[in-house]
Design a protein around this motif. Sequence first.
Motif, PDB file in Angstrom:
ATOM      1  N   GLU A 121       0.828  -1.207   0.000  1.00 56.52           N
ATOM      2  CA  GLU A 121       0.000   0.000   0.000  1.00 56.52           C
ATOM      3  C   GLU A 121       0.863   1.260   0.000  1.00 56.52           C
ATOM      4  O   GLU A 121       0.512   2.259  -0.636  1.00 56.52           O
ATOM      5  N   VAL A 122       1.992   1.203   0.718  1.00 57.16           N
ATOM      6  CA  VAL A 122       2.894   2.355   0.725  1.00 57.16           C
ATOM      7  C   VAL A 122       3.456   2.592  -0.667  1.00 57.16           C
ATOM      8  O   VAL A 122       3.494   3.734  -1.170  1.00 57.16           O
ATOM      9  N   GLU A 123       3.901   1.518  -1.311  1.00 54.89           N
ATOM     10  CA  GLU A 123       4.466   1.651  -2.656  1.00 54.89           C
ATOM     11  C   GLU A 123       3.429   2.134  -3.664  1.00 54.89           C
ATOM     12  O   GLU A 123       3.765   2.782  -4.657  1.00 54.89           O
ATOM     13  N   ALA A 124       2.156   1.826  -3.399  1.00 50.84           N
ATOM     14  CA  ALA A 124       1.085   2.275  -4.299  1.00 50.84           C
ATOM     15  C   ALA A 124       0.659   3.712  -4.010  1.00 50.84           C
ATOM     16  O   ALA A 124      -0.216   4.248  -4.711  1.00 50.84           O
ATOM     17  N   GLY A 125       1.234   4.333  -2.985  1.00 50.66           N
ATOM     18  CA  GLY A 125       0.908   5.711  -2.664  1.00 50.66           C
ATOM     19  C   GLY A 125      -0.379   5.884  -1.893  1.00 50.66           C
ATOM     20  O   GLY A 125      -0.911   7.005  -1.803  1.00 50.66           O
ATOM     21  N   GLU A 126      -0.888   4.797  -1.283  1.00 56.71           N
ATOM     22  CA  GLU A 126      -2.145   4.869  -0.550  1.00 56.71           C
ATOM     23  C   GLU A 126      -1.957   5.306   0.900  1.00 56.71           C
ATOM     24  O   GLU A 126      -2.936   5.595   1.588  1.00 56.71           O
ATOM     25  N   ILE A 127      -0.716   5.334   1.371  1.00 57.96           N
ATOM     26  CA  ILE A 127      -0.425   5.725   2.753  1.00 57.96           C
ATOM     27  C   ILE A 127       0.475   6.948   2.714  1.00 57.96           C
ATOM     28  O   ILE A 127       1.573   6.912   2.130  1.00 57.96           O
ATOM     29  N   VAL A 128       0.029   8.030   3.353  1.00 56.00           N
ATOM     30  CA  VAL A 128       0.776   9.286   3.270  1.00 56.00           C
ATOM     31  C   VAL A 128       1.089   9.886   4.639  1.00 56.00           C
ATOM     32  O   VAL A 128       1.755  10.919   4.703  1.00 56.00           O
ATOM     33  N   ASP A 129       0.611   9.267   5.724  1.00 56.59           N
ATOM     34  CA  ASP A 129       0.893   9.807   7.052  1.00 56.59           C
ATOM     35  C   ASP A 129       0.824   8.679   8.074  1.00 56.59           C
ATOM     36  O   ASP A 129       0.367   7.570   7.762  1.00 56.59           O
ATOM     37  N   PRO A 130       1.269   8.929   9.316  1.00 61.44           N
ATOM     38  CA  PRO A 130       1.248   7.879  10.346  1.00 61.44           C
ATOM     39  C   PRO A 130      -0.138   7.320  10.626  1.00 61.44           C
ATOM     40  O   PRO A 130      -0.288   6.128  10.903  1.00 61.44           O
TER      41      PRO A 130
END
Length: 317
Positions: A121-130
């Motif tokens: 999900e991080v690599e897909a740009g879906e997570i942007v903050d803690p």
Amino acid sequence: MSGFGYRITDGKVERVAVKAALSCTADFVWVHLTSNEAEAQAWLRDQAGLDDYVVDALTASETRPRCEAFANGALLNLRGRSTEEVTSGDALASVRIWAIKGRVYSVTRRALIGIAEVEKEVEAGEIVDPGDFIAAVSTAITSDLDPHVADLGDELDDCEERLDANRVFDLRRTVTRVRVAAIGYRRFLSPQRAALEKLATLPGAWLAEDDRRHLAAAADRAARMAEELEAIRERASLMHEALTDLRSEQIDGRSLVISIIAMIFLPLTFITGVYGMNVADLPYAQKPWAFDAIMGLCAAIAVLVLGYFTRKHWFQK
């Protein structure tokens, strides 16, 4: 030191080595360590500049699910399924998380399936903050564990359908395995629900409202699984008692057959023993019809004993 890091700047996701993760500014940084060695502790303390209390919490050898507010961040311990072998007493592997605004540090001893899903999900740009990160971790862990809890219930359903005295040993092994797994999972899911519920109510601008809703949903899912595991444990206990009763009935039935056979042959053994003695003057010993008479008498006694047991319903199950 094993691990990896991610930096997100202006929506651009970059995977970097652990030592390079904090080398420049970024909107969001995630550092994940898979070691509890002294080198990792030194890096968290000296390079990341974390408080000793936080470092000790992230690298503790024994943990249980919990959530604790500290300074301007939050310490969170969660449990999830691992791709590596685990013990029956420690059925789920732990992930320890320290989250502050713009940064997340996570530590595991064994590889977690949930962490691998979050990395995608991080690599897909879906997570942007803690807040997104913690919500994703809690959701991934509970989503991965949910079908396995359901499988335990299905296995128990199958055992109940196949309940039979001739399958006692196989069914008992399955029921015992299901019960041990349910106890191991429930041991961590109950406090994990409480930890997620507490985190969802913690003050802090780094947790958005949608993150809090996701955390509350994950906590509710963990509570439902804990309740289902408790029901599975109780059903497994009842199933084990039923199997024990079936086994006892099976043993009692076999003992009854043996007792009846012994009762039939007891008088026969006495008669044949008497006429088998090598002494003189046995009644009718010299008669030509003596053998046939004794055999007929034995047969008559056997029929009478069987008739008596039949009349008393000893052969009914």
